[in-house]
Scaffold this motif. Structure first.
Motif, PDB file in Angstrom:
ATOM      1  N   UNK A 156       1.736  -1.001  -1.297  1.00  0.00           N
ATOM      2  CA  UNK A 156       1.759   0.015  -2.345  1.00  0.00           C
ATOM      3  C   UNK A 156       1.742   1.448  -1.809  1.00  0.00           C
ATOM      4  N   UNK A 157       1.544   1.607  -0.501  1.00  0.00           N
ATOM      5  CA  UNK A 157       1.486   2.950   0.063  1.00  0.00           C
ATOM      6  C   UNK A 157       2.754   3.380   0.757  1.00  0.00           C
ATOM      7  N   UNK A 158       3.855   2.694   0.473  1.00  0.00           N
ATOM      8  CA  UNK A 158       5.094   2.963   1.198  1.00  0.00           C
ATOM      9  C   UNK A 158       5.606   4.386   0.974  1.00  0.00           C
ATOM     10  N   UNK A 170     -23.438  -0.443   5.273  1.00  0.00           N
ATOM     11  CA  UNK A 170     -22.190  -0.164   5.997  1.00  0.00           C
ATOM     12  C   UNK A 170     -21.087  -0.007   4.954  1.00  0.00           C
ATOM     13  N   UNK A 171     -20.189   0.935   5.202  1.00  0.00           N
ATOM     14  CA  UNK A 171     -19.114   1.228   4.259  1.00  0.00           C
ATOM     15  C   UNK A 171     -17.768   1.081   4.971  1.00  0.00           C
ATOM     16  N   UNK A 172     -16.895   0.286   4.380  1.00  0.00           N
ATOM     17  CA  UNK A 172     -15.537   0.113   4.905  1.00  0.00           C
ATOM     18  C   UNK A 172     -14.576   0.707   3.889  1.00  0.00           C
ATOM     19  N   UNK A 173     -13.686   1.581   4.353  1.00  0.00           N
ATOM     20  CA  UNK A 173     -12.711   2.188   3.453  1.00  0.00           C
ATOM     21  C   UNK A 173     -11.296   1.940   3.976  1.00  0.00           C
ATOM     22  N   UNK A 174     -10.458   1.428   3.090  1.00  0.00           N
ATOM     23  CA  UNK A 174      -9.032   1.240   3.390  1.00  0.00           C
ATOM     24  C   UNK A 174      -8.271   2.113   2.399  1.00  0.00           C
ATOM     25  N   UNK A 175      -7.406   2.994   2.899  1.00  0.00           N
ATOM     26  CA  UNK A 175      -6.737   3.924   2.000  1.00  0.00           C
ATOM     27  C   UNK A 175      -5.258   4.093   2.338  1.00  0.00           C
ATOM     28  N   UNK A 176      -4.534   4.605   1.380  1.00  0.00           N
ATOM     29  CA  UNK A 176      -3.126   4.943   1.579  1.00  0.00           C
ATOM     30  C   UNK A 176      -2.809   6.188   0.767  1.00  0.00           C
ATOM     31  N   UNK A 177      -1.622   6.727   0.970  1.00  0.00           N
ATOM     32  CA  UNK A 177      -1.208   7.942   0.261  1.00  0.00           C
ATOM     33  C   UNK A 177       0.048   7.673  -0.576  1.00  0.00           C
ATOM     34  N   UNK A 178       0.107   6.471  -1.138  1.00  0.00           N
ATOM     35  CA  UNK A 178       1.248   6.077  -1.952  1.00  0.00           C
ATOM     36  C   UNK A 178       1.133   6.536  -3.384  1.00  0.00           C
ATOM     37  N   UNK A 179       1.807   5.824  -4.280  1.00  0.00           N
ATOM     38  CA  UNK A 179       1.913   6.246  -5.674  1.00  0.00           C
ATOM     39  C   UNK A 179       0.603   6.145  -6.433  1.00  0.00           C
ATOM     40  N   UNK A 180      -0.371   5.430  -5.887  1.00  0.00           N
ATOM     41  CA  UNK A 180      -1.696   5.399  -6.480  1.00  0.00           C
ATOM     42  C   UNK A 180      -1.820   4.502  -7.692  1.00  0.00           C
ATOM     43  N   UNK A 186       7.066  -4.026  -4.928  1.00  0.00           N
ATOM     44  CA  UNK A 186       5.637  -4.045  -5.225  1.00  0.00           C
ATOM     45  C   UNK A 186       5.182  -5.428  -5.674  1.00  0.00           C
ATOM     46  N   UNK A 187       5.898  -6.433  -5.281  1.00  0.00           N
ATOM     47  CA  UNK A 187       5.602  -7.787  -5.767  1.00  0.00           C
ATOM     48  C   UNK A 187       4.232  -8.247  -5.300  1.00  0.00           C
ATOM     49  N   UNK A 188       3.453  -8.775  -6.225  1.00  0.00           N
ATOM     50  CA  UNK A 188       2.150  -9.314  -5.889  1.00  0.00           C
ATOM     51  C   UNK A 188       1.749 -10.337  -6.924  1.00  0.00           C
ATOM     52  N   UNK A 202      -0.309   9.831  -4.957  1.00  0.00           N
ATOM     53  CA  UNK A 202       0.402  10.531  -3.884  1.00  0.00           C
ATOM     54  C   UNK A 202      -0.512  11.414  -3.014  1.00  0.00           C
ATOM     55  N   UNK A 203      -1.828  11.296  -3.227  1.00  0.00           N
ATOM     56  CA  UNK A 203      -2.775  11.992  -2.348  1.00  0.00           C
ATOM     57  C   UNK A 203      -3.614  10.969  -1.581  1.00  0.00           C
ATOM     58  N   UNK A 204      -4.373  10.156  -2.325  1.00  0.00           N
ATOM     59  CA  UNK A 204      -5.186   9.153  -1.634  1.00  0.00           C
ATOM     60  C   UNK A 204      -5.673   8.094  -2.617  1.00  0.00           C
TER      61      UNK A 204
END
Length: 316
Positions: A217-219, A235-245, A269-271, A297-299
């Motif tokens: 989804x972050x393409x 403990x905190x794990x964060x996975x992020x992208x800057x895609x369409x959100x 975007x198939x899932x 488009x930001x995070x």
């Protein structure tokens, strides 16, 4: 003496009259409570049973009955939501299975009946059949995995896990995929060990789901990130992208069974709509929480919070 006896009789008579009036009033109040209770149960009204009374026993009874009515309404609401969710899940799953099955049937019909196909074309179509069959198998496996998680049949064996090592291995597993999609990876994982109580296989699956989602989804943003941080307890794990959100209205729904974003029918975007639901269940089974926040488009950030275990030198 007679006056004294008359006075006693008058007092006793007054007591009897007062008790009679009180009993009659309580009977009316109980009759009113019963009729309001029946009305509430028949209509499913959200109103409480209200009665102005100084009788402490009636007050306690009303409080208990109103609590039971609230619980009954909540149970009905939960059942209705579950029923709707199951119907939607079956509809979506039927669609997601029907699509690749239709493709498989079409391809196999072409392979069996088209005598003009050469060996190379036939092999190419067979590969497509195989891929679609794997797609259906993957979806069915996810469905049964979720069913086992929600039924409680799949217990997780909890132990001390090395969160930093699992996160490093997970991002390395996707390295070639990340590079091939032209992504830039921002990795912020501490060198020291962050330990938590959990299950290695469960956390690996959680990370795989979140990172693969970030790639899918972050393409548009071409940038994904993974960070691990800690405080005194968690403990905190964060996975992020800057895609369409993800729109705010959808953020509350993405962890539901077979919920998919509007673009999920687009092949880009198939899932299946099961990955995030399984992810949430696994996090909860480890005693943690998962949240999402997104600015298109930001995070878009998925945050997993797990209880931390202090790492002592004697354990190394």
């Amino acid at each position: 003496m007679n006056n004294w006896l008359i006075g006693i009789a008058a007092v006793l008579l007054l007591i009897v009259v007062v008790q009679y009036i009180a009993g009659r009033n309580k009977k009316k109040q109980l009759s009113y409570i019963y009729s309001k209770l029946e009305q509430a149960l028949d209509t499913g009204s959200a109103e409480h049973i209200l009665l102005f009374t100084s009788d402490l026993q009636l007050q306690a009874l009303l409080n208990a009955m109103n609590r039971l009515l609230d619980e009954n309404r909540q149970t009905k609401a939960d059942y209705t939501r579950t029923e709707i969710s199951i119907k939607k899940m079956l509809t979506n799953m039927s669609h997601d299975l029907k699509t690749p099955l239709t493709v498989v049937l079409g391809l196999t019909e072409t392979i069996s009946r088209d005598e003009t196909l050469n060996a190379e074309e036939r092999q190419r179509l067979l590969v497509k059949v195989h891929d679609k069959a794997l797609e259906m198998l993957s979806l069915m496996n996810k469905f049964f995995d979720l069913a086992k998680l929600e039924s409680g049949d799949q217990a997780l064996i909890m132990s001390r896990i090395n969160i930093t090592e699992i996160c490093k291995n997970s991002i390395l597993f996707f390295y070639e995929n990340i590079v091939s999609h032209g992504f830039e990876a921002a990795i912020d994982i501490p060198e020291h060990t962050v330990s938590g109580m959990g299950n290695v296989e469960a956390l690996e699956r959680i990370m795989n789901n979140l990172i693969s989602n970030a790639i899918r989804y972050g393409s548009d943003g071409k940038r994904i990130g993974l960070s691990v941080r800690e405080d005194a307890e968690y403990a905190y794990i964060e996975v992020w992208d800057q895609g369409k959100g993800i729109n705010e209205s959808q953020q509350r729904l993405i962890f539901e069974r077979l919920y998919t974003l509007e673009d999920s029918r687009n092949h880009l975007y198939q899932g299946s709509g099961l990955g995030l639901t399984i992810t949430k269940r696994l996090v909860e089974l480890m005693g943690g929480t998962i949240t999402v926040r997104s600015t298109p488009y930001e995070k878009t950030v998925f945050s997993v919070k797990l209880r931390k275990i202090q790492f002592n030198l004697k354990d190394s």
